[in-house]
Design a protein around this motif. Structure first.
Motif, PDB file in Angstrom:
ATOM      1  N   GLN A 266     -93.216 -19.442 -60.181  1.00  0.00           N
ATOM      2  CA  GLN A 266     -93.620 -19.559 -58.869  1.00  0.00           C
ATOM      3  C   GLN A 266     -94.462 -20.691 -58.277  1.00  0.00           C
ATOM      4  O   GLN A 266     -94.187 -21.484 -57.336  1.00  0.00           O
TER       5      GLN A 266
ATOM      6  N   MET B  67     -98.354 -13.891 -53.043  1.00  0.00           N
ATOM      7  CA  MET B  67     -97.857 -14.490 -54.313  1.00  0.00           C
ATOM      8  C   MET B  67     -99.129 -15.001 -55.018  1.00  0.00           C
ATOM      9  O   MET B  67     -99.268 -15.109 -56.289  1.00  0.00           O
TER      10      MET B  67
ATOM     11  N   TYR C 274     -96.822 -16.359 -49.274  1.00  0.00           N
ATOM     12  CA  TYR C 274     -97.614 -17.190 -50.414  1.00  0.00           C
ATOM     13  C   TYR C 274     -98.819 -16.300 -50.320  1.00  0.00           C
ATOM     14  O   TYR C 274     -99.420 -16.338 -51.625  1.00  0.00           O
TER      15      TYR C 274
ATOM     16  N   ALA D 244     -89.406 -16.087 -50.065  1.00  0.00           N
ATOM     17  CA  ALA D 244     -88.104 -16.681 -49.965  1.00  0.00           C
ATOM     18  C   ALA D 244     -87.228 -16.686 -48.724  1.00  0.00           C
ATOM     19  O   ALA D 244     -86.561 -17.556 -48.588  1.00  0.00           O
TER      20      ALA D 244
ATOM     21  N   ALA E 168     -89.238 -18.564 -56.311  1.00  0.00           N
ATOM     22  CA  ALA E 168     -90.021 -17.543 -55.906  1.00  0.00           C
ATOM     23  C   ALA E 168     -89.368 -16.096 -56.614  1.00  0.00           C
ATOM     24  O   ALA E 168     -90.212 -15.226 -56.719  1.00  0.00           O
TER      25      ALA E 168
ATOM     26  N   SER F 293     -92.970 -11.993 -52.550  1.00  0.00           N
ATOM     27  CA  SER F 293     -92.043 -13.027 -53.006  1.00  0.00           C
ATOM     28  C   SER F 293     -90.774 -13.012 -52.031  1.00  0.00           C
ATOM     29  O   SER F 293     -90.294 -14.234 -52.115  1.00  0.00           O
TER      30      SER F 293
END
Length: 416
Positions: free
Chosen positions: A223, A318, A315, A287, A403, A283
């Motif tokens: 990622q 993540m 983000y 995406a 991702a 994620s």
């Protein structure tokens, strides 16, 4: 145990202006500087951005051993930080690819002498659990601010002036962070000594022996490559796809700003549904929003900025969940082995993150080269439709795929 003062917390946290600026600006602007000011072919430019950052992965243990043997950290903060400030200002003032590659390598080396002692100081300033948490909270808050200021400010300064002025401005920011950190942590005696160096064999053993750590690290690094690719493509996406480089600052703010605001929201999601589910959800959101940006050439700019905000929300998750899962994995492995190896795990994790983010510009450079992107010395070349498509694909499709492609590696049962 003596409480850490506000002066020390603030002083230590200001070091994040050094780490935040050095971690953000080269990945954002060095690739376009090489391709559109120095006429370096895109594939070569991507390699020049990758190698010095990858060098940090190799050199950090060396800097750690030197720092350990010296027995003090603060002089390294001052010397390393001052060197980074001067070299960063010089980085965007050169006239050739060889010059940029050499200065960036020296800058990355100097940065290692700041970063490694700086990270080690967190555990050395105090042994109190709550105080360490407060120190980390201050550091992360300033880091978020530093990323926002440097990532949004550097392109704006470049557009108003030039690359050399921008480089000097970021150098001043790094200088201020260095001096405030050095002065703010004066008089602090190390409460404990933390070993920052490890041999390659020790680092490899950590990865080989712990499958949960290995799988989580793989997801995080893959990622990180996607995020690094997207970061490297912001300038090209703004110029070629949206038609105006001035959108770069807006895109970055739209990306980072929401990410800072929704961190607590993702933490609540993790508590309610689990960290693994939270990471998968973040994620997928990232995406889907990035794929939506694939239609940016026909979408109103306002919609593009809104999609970037959703990208930023994904983000944030993540970033939150892998870092929240890492201590769980470490604790489980330490209980199983009966040994304390948190430092080694953290060292491998940091190296993986650094390498993943550094690989992103290299990937984006290759995509541009495949699309026929033409380098120039003034950025005035009219790019082909293939180059525009490459700029779009590198900014959208590749980060979206990276991702989610490694998510099946996540263990279904989280360590406790």
């Amino acid at each position: 145990m003596r409480q850490v003062t506000t002066r020390v917390r603030a002083g230590y946290a200001m070091g994040s202006f050094v780490t935040g600026a050095f971690g953000t600006v080269p990945g954002l602007l060095l690739l376009p500087y090489l391709t559109d000011s120095l006429a370096v072919p895109a594939a070569v430019a991507g390699l020049l951005v990758l190698l010095p950052k990858a060098w940090d992965v190799v050199f950090n243990p060396v800097a750690g051993r030197i720092s350990d043997r010296a027995g003090v950290r603060r002089p390294f903060l001052l010397g390393g930080g001052l060197a980074v400030a001067v070299l960063f200002a010089a980085l965007f003032a050169g006239g050739s690819a060889v010059y940029v590659a050499g200065v960036f390598l020296l800058c990355a080396t100097a940065y290692a002498f700041f970063q490694v002692p700086y990270v080690a100081m967190l555990a050395e300033i105090t042994e109190d659990y709550d105080e360490r948490t407060r120190l980390m909270a201050w550091r992360m808050a300033i880091l978020a601010l530093a990323i926002l200021v440097s990532g949004a400010g550097a392109p704006a300064v470049r557009d108003l002036t030039s690359y050399p002025v921008m480089g000097a401005s970021v150098g001043v920011l790094i200088l201020i962070g260095t001096l405030v950190t050095y002065l703010g942590t004066s008089g602090v005696a190390a409460s404990t000594r933390v070993t920052t160096a490890a041999t390659p064999r020790e680092l490899w053993a950590v990865v080989r022996e712990s499958k949960p750590f290995r799988l989580l690290l793989a997801v995080f690094v893959v990622q990180a490559v996607g995020l690094g690719t997207m970061l490297a493509g912001v300038d090209y996406f703004a110029r070629l796809v949206l038609g105006d480089s001035k959108y770069q600052t807006v895109l970055f703010v739209g990306f980072v700003g929401p990410a800072l605001l929704v961190m607590p929201l993702w933490q609540r999601v993790g508590r309610k549904h689990g960290k693994r589910i939270g990471l998968i959800a973040a994620s997928l959101l990232f995406a889907v929003a990035v794929v939506g940006l694939g239609a940016s050439r026909v979408l109103p700019v306002g919609v593009v900025i809104a999609l970037m905000a959703f990208v930023g929300v994904g983000y944030a998750g993540m970033q939150v969940f892998p870092l929240a899962m890492l201590p769980d994995v470490i604790t489980a492995e330490e209980r199983a082995s009966g040994t304390s190896r948190a430092g080694l795990f953290s060292g491998v994790w940091t190296a993986g993150e650094t390498f993943g983010l550094a690989l992103g510009p290299g990937v984006y450079g290759l995509v541009l080269a495949a699309g026929g992107y033409e380098a120039s010395s003034d950025g005035a070349v009219v790019q082909s439709s293939g180059a525009v498509l490459a700029a779009l694909v590198g900014f959208t499709a590749i980060p979206a795929v990276l991702a989610v492609i490694a998510l099946p590696l996540l263990k279904r049962e989280e360590p406790v």
